[in-house]
Design an enzyme around this catalytic site. Sequence first.
Site, short mmCIF file in Angstrom:
data_model
loop_
_atom_site.label_atom_id
_atom_site.label_comp_id
_atom_site.label_asym_id
_atom_site.label_seq_id
_atom_site.Cartn_x
_atom_site.Cartn_y
_atom_site.Cartn_z
N GLY A 169 2.84 2.48 10.78
CA GLY A 169 3.82 3.56 10.60
C GLY A 169 4.60 3.92 11.85
O GLY A 169 5.28 4.95 11.88
N SER A 221 3.67 -1.92 10.36
CA SER A 221 5.12 -1.99 10.56
C SER A 221 5.72 -3.36 10.21
O SER A 221 6.66 -3.83 10.87
CB SER A 221 5.50 -1.60 12.00
OG SER A 221 5.14 -0.25 12.24
N ASN A 239 0.87 -1.18 0.00
CA ASN A 239 0.00 0.00 0.00
C ASN A 239 0.91 1.23 0.00
O ASN A 239 1.48 1.57 1.02
CB ASN A 239 -0.90 -0.03 1.25
CG ASN A 239 -1.75 1.22 1.37
OD1 ASN A 239 -1.81 2.05 0.45
ND2 ASN A 239 -2.42 1.37 2.50
N HIS A 256 -9.47 1.43 5.55
CA HIS A 256 -8.16 1.69 6.15
C HIS A 256 -8.31 2.73 7.26
O HIS A 256 -9.10 3.67 7.14
CB HIS A 256 -7.18 2.19 5.08
CG HIS A 256 -5.76 2.14 5.56
ND1 HIS A 256 -5.24 3.06 6.44
CD2 HIS A 256 -4.77 1.26 5.31
CE1 HIS A 256 -3.99 2.74 6.69
NE2 HIS A 256 -3.67 1.64 6.02
N LYS A 274 0.16 4.26 -0.30
CA LYS A 274 -0.46 5.46 0.30
C LYS A 274 -0.20 6.67 -0.60
O LYS A 274 -0.19 6.52 -1.83
CB LYS A 274 0.04 5.65 1.73
CG LYS A 274 -0.16 4.38 2.58
CD LYS A 274 0.09 4.56 4.04
CE LYS A 274 -0.12 3.24 4.77
NZ LYS A 274 0.02 3.36 6.22
N GLU A 309 -5.13 -4.59 10.91
CA GLU A 309 -4.10 -3.58 11.05
C GLU A 309 -4.34 -2.80 12.34
O GLU A 309 -5.13 -1.83 12.36
CB GLU A 309 -4.15 -2.59 9.88
CG GLU A 309 -3.88 -3.20 8.53
CD GLU A 309 -3.31 -2.18 7.55
OE1 GLU A 309 -2.19 -2.40 7.08
OE2 GLU A 309 -3.96 -1.16 7.28
N GLU A 337 -6.59 5.14 8.06
CA GLU A 337 -6.34 6.53 7.64
C GLU A 337 -7.57 7.13 6.99
O GLU A 337 -7.85 8.32 7.14
CB GLU A 337 -5.10 6.57 6.73
CG GLU A 337 -3.83 6.33 7.54
CD GLU A 337 -2.71 5.64 6.78
OE1 GLU A 337 -2.74 5.60 5.54
OE2 GLU A 337 -1.78 5.13 7.46
P1 13P Z 1 3.23 0.54 7.64
O1 13P Z 1 3.71 -0.76 7.05
O2 13P Z 1 3.97 1.73 7.11
O3 13P Z 1 3.17 0.48 9.12
O4 13P Z 1 1.73 0.74 7.13
C1 13P Z 1 0.82 -0.30 7.28
C2 13P Z 1 -0.41 0.04 6.55
O5 13P Z 1 -1.15 0.94 6.93
C3 13P Z 1 -0.71 -0.71 5.32
O6 13P Z 1 -1.99 -0.46 4.86
#
Ligand code: 13P
Length: 259
Positions: free
Chosen positions: A176, A215, A10, A98, A12, A170, A100
């Site tokens: 992150g 992560s 992903n 997600h 982003k 997640e 976010e």
């Molecule tokens: P990270 O791998 O950067 O922690 O992000 C995970 C994520 O949100 C994947 O959708």
Amino acid sequence: MYRRPLVMGNWKLNGSQQMVTKLITELRTTLSGIQNCSVAIAPPMVYLAQARDQLVGGSGNISLAAQNVDVNLKGAFTGEIAVSMLKEIGVEYVIIGHSERRTYHHENDEVIAEKFAVLKSVGLIPVLCIGESQAENEAGQTETVCKRQLDTVLETLGVKAFENAVIAYEPVWAIGTGQSATPQQAQKTHKFIRDYIAQQDAQVAEKIIIQYGGSVNANNSAELFKQPDIDGALVGGASLEADKFIDIVKAAENAQQYQ
Ligand code: 13P
């Protein structure tokens, strides 16, 4: 029960045309022999066509994913993208729910269930993200939150909607932050999710892919992939660099439980 794991990057809000070219070239060269693992990338929408052109006709078996979709099929919805458009351009998977988008775009479980439904209606595969916040984790509410986030889809569409769908667990506190859930923590929640679906349909539960996200990196992926209910990963930051993403895919390719 054998489940083919899915490792998805992903991206982003990251990338450029140059990066799409470079990253896909590297992934295709290195991942052409991968057999035990499905691989997908979710670049930003504007790069999907370019990514598709680079993926098509090659030896690599990398699928295309989108990071979002609108619930509306067409019309006066400025800025949105419809399921038919994603399908036309060669997308297979679409990430929905997600954290976010839940946080920054105020998407609730009802809207996410609607997105799930429109994706299923055209044969696109939803990747439904669920997971608890730090505060919810500390309050011991992990399972309650995951259950609630699954329930809206289960209640409106029924358990069969999860046939040919993906769930990504997640935990928000792991996204992150560099602080992944431990393999044991993740396995416990993945098992809860699978058992919860099994209460309604054991076959759907056995087959469904439940990815872990938060992560994931080259160092922790092999241990995560040893867990019986972890079927691959949804990778953020580490999917932006070819070497790191390739190492994670190779960890899935070589994991004993996926052979
Ligand atoms: P990270 O791998 O950067 O922690 O992000 C995970 C994520 O949100 C994947 O959708």
